[in-house]
Design a protein around this motif. Structure first.
Motif, PDB file in Angstrom:
ATOM      1  N   ALA A  65      26.042 -13.781 -33.616  1.00  0.00           N
ATOM      2  CA  ALA A  65      27.101 -14.762 -33.826  1.00  0.00           C
ATOM      3  C   ALA A  65      27.819 -15.025 -32.509  1.00  0.00           C
ATOM      4  CB  ALA A  65      28.104 -14.261 -34.860  1.00  0.00           C
ATOM      5  N   PRO A  66      28.038 -16.302 -32.155  1.00  0.00           N
ATOM      6  CA  PRO A  66      28.749 -16.608 -30.908  1.00  0.00           C
ATOM      7  C   PRO A  66      30.082 -15.875 -30.829  1.00  0.00           C
ATOM      8  CG  PRO A  66      27.819 -18.599 -31.842  1.00  0.00           C
ATOM      9  CD  PRO A  66      27.619 -17.534 -32.875  1.00  0.00           C
ATOM     10  N   GLY A  67      30.364 -15.301 -29.661  1.00  0.00           N
ATOM     11  CA  GLY A  67      31.606 -14.567 -29.456  1.00  0.00           C
ATOM     12  C   GLY A  67      31.490 -13.075 -29.675  1.00  0.00           C
ATOM     13  N   THR A  68      30.373 -12.609 -30.231  1.00  0.00           N
ATOM     14  CA  THR A  68      30.184 -11.173 -30.441  1.00  0.00           C
ATOM     15  C   THR A  68      29.936 -10.473 -29.107  1.00  0.00           C
ATOM     16  OG1 THR A  68      29.213 -11.602 -32.617  1.00  0.00           O
ATOM     17  CG2 THR A  68      28.880  -9.412 -31.684  1.00  0.00           C
ATOM     18  N   VAL A  69      30.538  -9.285 -28.941  1.00  0.00           N
ATOM     19  CA  VAL A  69      30.372  -8.496 -27.717  1.00  0.00           C
ATOM     20  C   VAL A  69      30.040  -7.053 -28.093  1.00  0.00           C
ATOM     21  CG1 VAL A  69      31.447  -7.656 -25.592  1.00  0.00           C
ATOM     22  CG2 VAL A  69      32.029  -9.941 -26.464  1.00  0.00           C
ATOM     23  N   TRP A  70      28.916  -6.549 -27.572  1.00  0.00           N
ATOM     24  CA  TRP A  70      28.551  -5.147 -27.711  1.00  0.00           C
ATOM     25  C   TRP A  70      28.757  -4.462 -26.360  1.00  0.00           C
ATOM     26  CZ3 TRP A  70      25.800  -9.253 -29.460  1.00  0.00           C
ATOM     27  CH2 TRP A  70      25.485  -9.303 -30.832  1.00  0.00           C
ATOM     28  N   THR A  71      29.360  -3.271 -26.371  1.00  0.00           N
ATOM     29  CA  THR A  71      29.548  -2.482 -25.155  1.00  0.00           C
ATOM     30  C   THR A  71      28.823  -1.151 -25.317  1.00  0.00           C
ATOM     31  OG1 THR A  71      31.709  -3.490 -24.750  1.00  0.00           O
ATOM     32  CG2 THR A  71      31.221  -1.449 -23.586  1.00  0.00           C
ATOM     33  N   TYR A  72      28.046  -0.781 -24.299  1.00  0.00           N
ATOM     34  CA  TYR A  72      27.259   0.447 -24.344  1.00  0.00           C
ATOM     35  C   TYR A  72      27.632   1.358 -23.179  1.00  0.00           C
ATOM     36  CZ  TYR A  72      24.333  -2.278 -27.505  1.00  0.00           C
ATOM     37  OH  TYR A  72      23.889  -3.054 -28.537  1.00  0.00           O
ATOM     38  N   ASP A  73      27.680   2.669 -23.442  1.00  0.00           N
ATOM     39  CA  ASP A  73      27.779   3.670 -22.393  1.00  0.00           C
ATOM     40  C   ASP A  73      26.367   4.058 -21.991  1.00  0.00           C
ATOM     41  OD1 ASP A  73      30.569   3.690 -22.624  1.00  0.00           O
ATOM     42  OD2 ASP A  73      30.542   5.314 -24.106  1.00  0.00           O
ATOM     43  N   VAL A  74      26.118   4.112 -20.687  1.00  0.00           N
ATOM     44  CA  VAL A  74      24.767   4.356 -20.193  1.00  0.00           C
ATOM     45  C   VAL A  74      24.752   5.608 -19.332  1.00  0.00           C
ATOM     46  CG1 VAL A  74      22.833   3.368 -18.911  1.00  0.00           C
ATOM     47  CG2 VAL A  74      24.386   1.857 -20.176  1.00  0.00           C
ATOM     48  N   ALA A  75      23.732   6.435 -19.517  1.00  0.00           N
ATOM     49  CA  ALA A  75      23.528   7.640 -18.706  1.00  0.00           C
ATOM     50  C   ALA A  75      22.161   7.582 -18.056  1.00  0.00           C
ATOM     51  CB  ALA A  75      23.642   8.894 -19.576  1.00  0.00           C
ATOM     52  N   GLY A  76      22.048   8.202 -16.874  1.00  0.00           N
ATOM     53  CA  GLY A  76      20.764   8.289 -16.199  1.00  0.00           C
ATOM     54  C   GLY A  76      20.352   7.038 -15.469  1.00  0.00           C
ATOM     55  N   SER A  77      21.293   6.155 -15.145  1.00  0.00           N
ATOM     56  CA  SER A  77      20.987   4.887 -14.501  1.00  0.00           C
ATOM     57  C   SER A  77      22.130   4.508 -13.573  1.00  0.00           C
ATOM     58  CB  SER A  77      20.795   3.806 -15.565  1.00  0.00           C
ATOM     59  OG  SER A  77      20.726   2.534 -14.978  1.00  0.00           O
ATOM     60  N   ALA A  78      21.837   3.626 -12.606  1.00  0.00           N
ATOM     61  CA  ALA A  78      22.902   3.083 -11.764  1.00  0.00           C
ATOM     62  C   ALA A  78      23.904   2.314 -12.605  1.00  0.00           C
ATOM     63  CB  ALA A  78      22.311   2.178 -10.679  1.00  0.00           C
ATOM     64  N   VAL A  79      23.420   1.725 -13.711  1.00  0.00           N
ATOM     65  CA  VAL A  79      24.321   1.061 -14.659  1.00  0.00           C
ATOM     66  C   VAL A  79      25.009   2.129 -15.492  1.00  0.00           C
ATOM     67  CG1 VAL A  79      24.439  -0.459 -16.669  1.00  0.00           C
ATOM     68  CG2 VAL A  79      22.924  -1.033 -14.775  1.00  0.00           C
ATOM     69  N   GLN A  80      26.331   2.101 -15.511  1.00  0.00           N
ATOM     70  CA  GLN A  80      27.109   3.060 -16.287  1.00  0.00           C
ATOM     71  C   GLN A  80      27.665   2.458 -17.574  1.00  0.00           C
ATOM     72  OE1 GLN A  80      27.861   6.637 -15.153  1.00  0.00           O
ATOM     73  NE2 GLN A  80      25.880   5.851 -14.433  1.00  0.00           N
ATOM     74  N   GLN A  81      27.879   1.148 -17.557  1.00  0.00           N
ATOM     75  CA  GLN A  81      28.328   0.461 -18.765  1.00  0.00           C
ATOM     76  C   GLN A  81      27.602  -0.866 -18.867  1.00  0.00           C
ATOM     77  OE1 GLN A  81      32.484  -1.216 -19.517  1.00  0.00           O
ATOM     78  NE2 GLN A  81      32.463   0.541 -20.920  1.00  0.00           N
ATOM     79  N   LEU A  82      27.225  -1.209 -20.086  1.00  0.00           N
ATOM     80  CA  LEU A  82      26.472  -2.420 -20.340  1.00  0.00           C
ATOM     81  C   LEU A  82      27.194  -3.253 -21.382  1.00  0.00           C
ATOM     82  CD1 LEU A  82      23.648  -3.709 -19.654  1.00  0.00           C
ATOM     83  CD2 LEU A  82      22.862  -2.672 -21.775  1.00  0.00           C
ATOM     84  N   GLU A  83      27.311  -4.553 -21.120  1.00  0.00           N
ATOM     85  CA  GLU A  83      27.934  -5.468 -22.082  1.00  0.00           C
ATOM     86  C   GLU A  83      26.954  -6.556 -22.443  1.00  0.00           C
ATOM     87  OE1 GLU A  83      32.155  -7.217 -21.764  1.00  0.00           O
ATOM     88  OE2 GLU A  83      30.848  -8.946 -21.301  1.00  0.00           O
ATOM     89  N   LEU A  84      26.788  -6.788 -23.741  1.00  0.00           N
ATOM     90  CA  LEU A  84      26.013  -7.918 -24.244  1.00  0.00           C
ATOM     91  C   LEU A  84      26.974  -8.869 -24.921  1.00  0.00           C
ATOM     92  CD1 LEU A  84      22.888  -6.215 -25.882  1.00  0.00           C
ATOM     93  CD2 LEU A  84      23.154  -7.057 -23.558  1.00  0.00           C
TER      94      LEU A  84
END
Length: 240
Positions: A65-84
């Motif tokens: 659905a437009p406007g939805t935001v998922w936030t993820y905590d990431v381990a083991g990568s240069a990326v520490q947080q991911l947002e969709l």
């Protein structure tokens, strides 16, 4: 969209892997692509019909659905947080109006280290198709021979296998492993999860294999690399 009878059904990641890409070298090897297991669908599809698609993407395993935001905590990568984030605007790819999903990865200091945009559309039977990606492995259906593949079936079944796309630099495949998994992540405890195993069918060394767990009504809640240390877990989801 091209279809064929179940008797003739032949032997798809949502786009690039969320935590790390599969790599861009090599060519797709059709002999490594097993049976699709998704009735009557030609995957990838060489000729999507815009009339086969609907405006909303409300597949329970991949609601966009437009406007939805998922936030993820990431381990083991240069990326520490991911947002969709599902954008409010749409994009037409191969004649089909697509939902736009922006994926932004940041490091521990909040600096952006990854940004990818994907284009998806749902057909009138509830299957979600991947039409392209702008980022490290840029491709769009209808350009340079690239074809849209399946991002999520309407009714996943254990043993289903499907290609996400066919493109010069991307050819990812999912296999459904289970429909009864349970995970506890920062966003909560989720049961009756869909578990898939995703890899690339490109002829590249050390291709990454990723397992993803999806919750009905929520979407992706966990992603882990098989035999590796990378893991992304759902921290929060906000809906419009």
């Amino acid at each position: 969209m091209s279809r064929r009878s179940p008797a003739l059904v032949a032997a798809l990641l949502l786009s690039a892997l969320l935590v790390s890409g599969c790599g861009a070298a090599g060519q797709a090897n059709p002999t490594e692509i097993g049976p699709q297991g998704v009735d009557e669908l030609v995957i990838p599809t060489p000729s999507p019909d815009p009339d086969d698609f609907v405006d909303e993407v409300d597949n329970p395993w991949l609601p966009l659905a437009p406007g939805t935001v998922w936030t993820y905590d990431v381990a083991g990568s240069a990326v520490q947080q991911l947002e969709l984030r599902v954008e409010e605007t749409r994009q037409t790819v191969a004649g089909v109006s697509c939902v736009v999903v922006r994926r932004t990865g940041t490091d521990r200091d909040g600096a952006v280290v990854e940004e990818v945009v994907t284009y998806l559309a749902q057909d009138d039977e509830g299957n979600v198709w991947l039409f392209g990606e702008d980022g490290g492995r840029a491709w769009r259906a209808g350009e340079d021979g690239a074809e849209a593949g399946l991002a999520m079936p309407a009714l996943p079944r254990v043993g289903d296998g499907y290609l996400h796309q066919r493109a010069p630099n991307a050819a990812d495949r999912s296999t459904v492993l289970a429909l009864d998994e349970e995970r506890t992540v920062p966003a909560g405890t989720f049961g009756s999860l869909l578990l898939t195993e995703d890899t690339s069918t490109l002829d590249i060394p050390d291709a990454v294999v990723v397992r993803r767990a999806y919750a009905e009504g929520t979407g992706l809640v966990e992603e882990t690399t098989v035999g590796g240390t990378q893991r992304a877990v759902l921290a929060s989801v906000t809906t419009p």
